[in-house]
Design an enzyme around this catalytic site. Sequence first.
Site, PDB file in Angstrom:
ATOM      1  N   LYS A   1       0.860  -1.189   0.000  1.00  0.00           N
ATOM      2  CA  LYS A   1       0.000   0.000   0.000  1.00  0.00           C
ATOM      3  C   LYS A   1       0.890   1.231   0.000  1.00  0.00           C
ATOM      4  O   LYS A   1       1.717   1.418   0.899  1.00  0.00           O
ATOM      5  CB  LYS A   1      -0.909  -0.010   1.229  1.00  0.00           C
ATOM      6  CG  LYS A   1      -1.829   1.200   1.303  1.00  0.00           C
ATOM      7  CD  LYS A   1      -2.764   1.093   2.496  1.00  0.00           C
ATOM      8  CE  LYS A   1      -3.653   2.314   2.605  1.00  0.00           C
ATOM      9  NZ  LYS A   1      -4.529   2.241   3.786  1.00  0.00           N
TER      10      LYS A   1
ATOM     11  N   ARG B   1     -10.504  10.053   1.682  1.00  0.00           N
ATOM     12  CA  ARG B   1     -10.336  10.710   2.983  1.00  0.00           C
ATOM     13  C   ARG B   1     -11.463  11.694   3.237  1.00  0.00           C
ATOM     14  O   ARG B   1     -11.897  11.895   4.362  1.00  0.00           O
ATOM     15  CB  ARG B   1      -8.973  11.382   3.047  1.00  0.00           C
ATOM     16  CG  ARG B   1      -7.911  10.313   3.137  1.00  0.00           C
ATOM     17  CD  ARG B   1      -6.516  10.870   3.190  1.00  0.00           C
ATOM     18  NE  ARG B   1      -5.589   9.758   3.146  1.00  0.00           N
ATOM     19  CZ  ARG B   1      -4.281   9.893   3.049  1.00  0.00           C
ATOM     20  NH1 ARG B   1      -3.757  11.097   3.000  1.00  0.00           N
ATOM     21  NH2 ARG B   1      -3.507   8.827   3.013  1.00  0.00           N
TER      22      ARG B   1
ATOM     23  N   LYS C   1      -2.284  -1.497  -3.687  1.00  0.00           N
ATOM     24  CA  LYS C   1      -3.129  -0.303  -3.621  1.00  0.00           C
ATOM     25  C   LYS C   1      -2.266   0.936  -3.716  1.00  0.00           C
ATOM     26  O   LYS C   1      -1.288   1.017  -2.969  1.00  0.00           O
ATOM     27  CB  LYS C   1      -3.914  -0.308  -2.296  1.00  0.00           C
ATOM     28  CG  LYS C   1      -4.835   0.889  -2.124  1.00  0.00           C
ATOM     29  CD  LYS C   1      -5.524   0.885  -0.769  1.00  0.00           C
ATOM     30  CE  LYS C   1      -6.443   2.097  -0.659  1.00  0.00           C
ATOM     31  NZ  LYS C   1      -7.071   2.230   0.644  1.00  0.00           N
TER      32      LYS C   1
ATOM     33  N   GLU D   1       7.463  -6.672   0.899  1.00  0.00           N
ATOM     34  CA  GLU D   1       6.262  -6.542   1.733  1.00  0.00           C
ATOM     35  C   GLU D   1       5.317  -7.731   1.514  1.00  0.00           C
ATOM     36  O   GLU D   1       4.783  -8.302   2.456  1.00  0.00           O
ATOM     37  CB  GLU D   1       5.510  -5.233   1.401  1.00  0.00           C
ATOM     38  CG  GLU D   1       6.108  -3.979   2.016  1.00  0.00           C
ATOM     39  CD  GLU D   1       5.769  -3.837   3.504  1.00  0.00           C
ATOM     40  OE1 GLU D   1       5.104  -4.732   4.058  1.00  0.00           O
ATOM     41  OE2 GLU D   1       6.185  -2.834   4.104  1.00  0.00           O
TER      42      GLU D   1
HETATM   43 ZN   LIG Z   1      -5.520   3.602   8.063  1.00  0.00          ZN
END
Ligand SMILES: [Zn+2]
Length: 332
Positions: free
Chosen positions: A202, A212, A255, A240
Site C-alpha cells: 500500500k 479521505r 493499492k 512486503e
Molecule cells: Zn488507516
Amino acid sequence: MLTGRFPQLRLRRLRKNENIRRMVRETVLTVDDFIYPIFVVEGENKKEEIPSMPGQFRYSIDRLPEIGELVLKAGIPAVILFGIPEHKDELGSDSYSEEGIIQRAVRKLKKECPELYVITDVCFCEYTSHGHCGYLACSGEVCDVDNDKTLELLKKQVISHAEAGADMVAPSGMMDGMIKAIREALDSAGFSDIPIMSYAAKYASAYYGPFRDAAESTPAFGDRRTYQMDPANFNEALREVALDIQEGADIVMVKPALAYMDVIRAVKETFKYPTAAYNVSGEYSMVKAAAMKGWIDERRVVLETLTSMKRAGADLILTYHALDVAEWLKES
Ligand SMILES: [Zn+2]
C-alpha cells in the site's frame, strides 16, 4: 515464439469480427472479480452522496440492507466495509468496541443479507482523533505511529470483527508484523477459518484524496509516509508481499491500482497468490469528473481500465464502479 512471417502471417485475421474477437479474448471481466466498498455512518435513514465521489454514498446502518440487496442482485459476491464513527479518540476505541459502528454494521448486513460476503477494513485512521493508522507515540513535538502497540490494538479489532460475523478481515495499516499478529489473534480466539486479505503493498498515494473526504480520515497533522510505501519503490513491494505471505496472508493486495500495474503484475507472477487490486477513490473520481464533462466515454474507459487490471494479474478488484459495471456486463 513467432512461427510464421508476413505476408502468410496476419494477426488481423483474428480481429475480423466480434465473434472471433470473443473467441480469442484472453481476459474477461466478470462480476465475480469485484468487491464493492461501502462507507457506513452513524445516524438513521441516511444515504448521503459523497461530494468528491459522484454516485457513491455513505449509508447509516439501517439502510445498509438496501445497498446489500443491490450488490447481491448485481451478482457481486462481496463488499468491504469502512466505518465512520461519531466518537473518535486517541486510541480509536470505537474500532474494537462490541457496539462500534463496524460491528453493528456487520451484524446488520449478515442478518439481512446472509448470502453477502462481508469483508471488514481493519485500521484505525477513521477512528482516531489524530487520523493516523495506529497508536500515536510522541516525544516532544515529534509524533509517529508506534508499530508494536498498534499490533496489540489490531488484535482486539479483528477479534471484534470476527465476533460480529465478518467473513474476512482486510488490514490496511501497513504495520510490520501485522499479518502475524492478526493470524495469531484470530486463531487463538477460535476464528482460524477467517481469511486475511492484506493490503500488502500500500503506497502513500495522492490518489486517496476523495476517500479521505468520504471517510473523514485525513491525518490531523503530518502524513502516512512512515508506514505506507514510497511510490518510487518496486522491490520493496515484493518484500512486503513476501513477508505478508510468510505471516499468513491468504490474499495480497496492491493499492492503488492504476499507477501500480507493474507491481500487480510482478506480485502475481512472483507469488502466484490470489491477488487483489484496489481501484481507489482518486482513480474513480478522475473518470467520473472527465465523464461528467463529456470528455471521455465513461463506460468504455472503466471497462478498459478494469480489464487491464485483471490482465496485469489482479484476481480481485475493489472498485466503486462495481455496480455500474455489473449492469454493463449484463447488457453486453
Ligand atoms: Zn488507516
